[in-house]
Design a protein around this motif. Structure first.
Motif, PDB file in Angstrom:
ATOM      1  N   GLY A 201      -1.621  -0.441  15.765  1.00  0.00           N
ATOM      2  CA  GLY A 201      -1.788   0.856  15.975  1.00  0.00           C
ATOM      3  C   GLY A 201      -2.623   1.550  14.652  1.00  0.00           C
ATOM      4  O   GLY A 201      -3.506   1.090  14.555  1.00  0.00           O
ATOM      5  N   ASN A 202      -2.249   2.468  14.020  1.00  0.00           N
ATOM      6  CA  ASN A 202      -3.004   3.362  12.934  1.00  0.00           C
ATOM      7  C   ASN A 202      -2.994   2.831  11.693  1.00  0.00           C
ATOM      8  O   ASN A 202      -3.291   3.173  10.790  1.00  0.00           O
ATOM      9  CB  ASN A 202      -2.553   4.899  13.027  1.00  0.00           C
ATOM     10  CG  ASN A 202      -1.253   4.976  12.550  1.00  0.00           C
ATOM     11  OD1 ASN A 202      -0.433   4.084  12.556  1.00  0.00           O
ATOM     12  ND2 ASN A 202      -0.856   6.480  12.445  1.00  0.00           N
ATOM     13  N   HIS A 203      -2.268   1.574  11.501  1.00  0.00           N
ATOM     14  CA  HIS A 203      -2.128   0.847  10.260  1.00  0.00           C
ATOM     15  C   HIS A 203      -3.249  -0.185  10.003  1.00  0.00           C
ATOM     16  O   HIS A 203      -3.018  -1.078   9.142  1.00  0.00           O
ATOM     17  CB  HIS A 203      -0.689   0.305  10.181  1.00  0.00           C
ATOM     18  CG  HIS A 203       0.307   1.489  10.141  1.00  0.00           C
ATOM     19  ND1 HIS A 203       0.590   2.335   9.306  1.00  0.00           N
ATOM     20  CD2 HIS A 203       1.263   1.490  11.391  1.00  0.00           C
ATOM     21  CE1 HIS A 203       1.542   3.314   9.754  1.00  0.00           C
ATOM     22  NE2 HIS A 203       1.736   2.829  10.857  1.00  0.00           N
TER      23      HIS A 203
ATOM     24  N   LEU B  54       0.806   8.804   6.807  1.00  0.00           N
ATOM     25  CA  LEU B  54      -0.359   8.712   6.047  1.00  0.00           C
ATOM     26  C   LEU B  54      -1.281   7.337   6.593  1.00  0.00           C
ATOM     27  O   LEU B  54      -2.042   7.009   6.270  1.00  0.00           O
ATOM     28  CB  LEU B  54       0.227   7.884   4.573  1.00  0.00           C
ATOM     29  CG  LEU B  54       0.532   9.146   3.707  1.00  0.00           C
ATOM     30  CD1 LEU B  54       1.190   8.603   2.394  1.00  0.00           C
ATOM     31  CD2 LEU B  54      -0.282  10.078   3.374  1.00  0.00           C
ATOM     32  N   ALA B  55      -0.546   6.974   7.839  1.00  0.00           N
ATOM     33  CA  ALA B  55      -1.261   5.986   8.517  1.00  0.00           C
ATOM     34  C   ALA B  55      -1.635   4.759   7.567  1.00  0.00           C
ATOM     35  O   ALA B  55      -2.811   4.003   7.120  1.00  0.00           O
ATOM     36  CB  ALA B  55      -2.549   6.236   9.351  1.00  0.00           C
ATOM     37  N   THR B  56      -0.497   4.297   6.677  1.00  0.00           N
ATOM     38  CA  THR B  56      -0.678   3.412   5.660  1.00  0.00           C
ATOM     39  C   THR B  56      -1.110   1.939   6.222  1.00  0.00           C
ATOM     40  O   THR B  56      -0.726   1.382   7.236  1.00  0.00           O
ATOM     41  CB  THR B  56       0.596   2.948   5.005  1.00  0.00           C
ATOM     42  OG1 THR B  56       1.104   4.256   4.439  1.00  0.00           O
ATOM     43  CG2 THR B  56       0.513   2.018   3.732  1.00  0.00           C
TER      44      THR B  56
ATOM     45  N   GLN C 159       7.904  -2.317  10.622  1.00  0.00           N
ATOM     46  CA  GLN C 159       8.248  -3.269  11.680  1.00  0.00           C
ATOM     47  C   GLN C 159       7.648  -4.538  10.835  1.00  0.00           C
ATOM     48  O   GLN C 159       8.547  -5.621  10.854  1.00  0.00           O
ATOM     49  CB  GLN C 159       7.910  -3.110  12.815  1.00  0.00           C
ATOM     50  CG  GLN C 159       8.638  -1.969  13.730  1.00  0.00           C
ATOM     51  CD  GLN C 159       7.937  -1.669  15.103  1.00  0.00           C
ATOM     52  OE1 GLN C 159       7.918  -2.590  15.922  1.00  0.00           O
ATOM     53  NE2 GLN C 159       7.641  -0.498  15.263  1.00  0.00           N
ATOM     54  N   ALA C 160       6.327  -4.590  10.676  1.00  0.00           N
ATOM     55  CA  ALA C 160       5.717  -5.738   9.994  1.00  0.00           C
ATOM     56  C   ALA C 160       6.412  -6.129   8.663  1.00  0.00           C
ATOM     57  O   ALA C 160       6.627  -7.326   8.468  1.00  0.00           O
ATOM     58  CB  ALA C 160       4.214  -5.234  10.124  1.00  0.00           C
TER      59      ALA C 160
ATOM     60  N   ASN D 211       0.745  -1.312  -0.187  1.00  0.00           N
ATOM     61  CA  ASN D 211      -0.280  -0.155  -0.039  1.00  0.00           C
ATOM     62  C   ASN D 211       0.773   1.466   0.029  1.00  0.00           C
ATOM     63  O   ASN D 211       0.524   2.252  -0.564  1.00  0.00           O
ATOM     64  CB  ASN D 211      -1.043   0.040   1.132  1.00  0.00           C
ATOM     65  CG  ASN D 211      -2.004  -1.168   0.926  1.00  0.00           C
ATOM     66  OD1 ASN D 211      -2.611  -1.314  -0.211  1.00  0.00           O
ATOM     67  ND2 ASN D 211      -2.596  -1.741   1.916  1.00  0.00           N
ATOM     68  N   SER D 212       1.798   1.169   0.634  1.00  0.00           N
ATOM     69  CA  SER D 212       2.784   2.493   0.576  1.00  0.00           C
ATOM     70  C   SER D 212       3.222   2.729  -0.920  1.00  0.00           C
ATOM     71  O   SER D 212       3.375   3.943  -1.195  1.00  0.00           O
ATOM     72  CB  SER D 212       4.132   2.139   1.356  1.00  0.00           C
ATOM     73  OG  SER D 212       4.761   1.165   0.700  1.00  0.00           O
TER      74      SER D 212
END
Length: 185
Positions: free
Chosen positions: A182-184, A158-160, A71-72, A20-21
């Motif tokens: 988190g926000n991802h 962008l909270a990808t 990290q993922a 997605n990035s």
């Protein structure tokens, strides 16, 4: 995105999924292409560093900056590169764990220090690195850290949304060390 569909397909083939990035970068084709050129020169086949070590360096520097998306991705990438899952689950213990050798410790120590803001890298980090790595390899280590500094800011800002493969890997293997989406999500 039609203008860069070939580039996006090439990246998806290399990674095994559509990141997605990169889709978000595709809104500005020149940014995606520039990033691909830089990333290819750092992470591509001409690199001297082992792919698994590069991914562990990227993971530690991303963790130091707080980017859960990276990290993922990097832990999943390290596993794909052949790094044992037990080692990945112990990355935060790299300084004391028998799973890591002194060469890896030196690289990961710099990644941890340089991934922080403000940057905590010191001359001692580079002195230790020079015992195990050539100047060319040290340049690659710093380049990996710097490349992921860009990705950390991009994806956190962008909270990808995390893709299924890296998300599943992280939820399975990183939760014990405190990882959360988190926000991802």
């Amino acid at each position: 995105m039609d203008e860069v569909s070939n580039e996006l397909q090439s990246l998806a083939t290399a990674m095994g999924f559509e990141a997605n990035s990169f889709k978000s970068m595709a809104h500005r084709p020149a940014i995606l292409r520039g990033f691909m050129a830089l990333a290819g020169s750092i992470l591509g086949p001409d690199s001297n560093l082992d792919k698994g070590l590069r991914q562990m360096i990227a993971y530690i520097s991303s963790a130091a900056s707080g980017c859960r998306y990276c990290q993922a991705h990097t832990s999943h990438g390290a596993e794909v590169a052949g790094v044992d899952v037990k080692k990945l689950e112990s990355l935060w213990l790299f300084e004391t764990s028998d799973l890591f050798d002194d060469r890896e410790r030196a690289a990961l120590s710099l990644a941890l220090a340089a991934g922080q803001v403000p940057n905590m890298a010191t001359d001692d980090h580079f002195s230790t690195l020079s015992n195990y790595f050539s100047d060319e390899e040290i340049t690659e280590i710093v380049a990996v850290i710097s490349l992921f500094g860009f990705l950390n800011r991009w994806n956190d800002t962008l909270a990808t949304q995390l893709e299924k493969g890296p998300l599943t890997f992280a939820e399975t293997h990183l939760k014990e060390s405190g990882w959360e989406v988190g926000n991802h999500s």
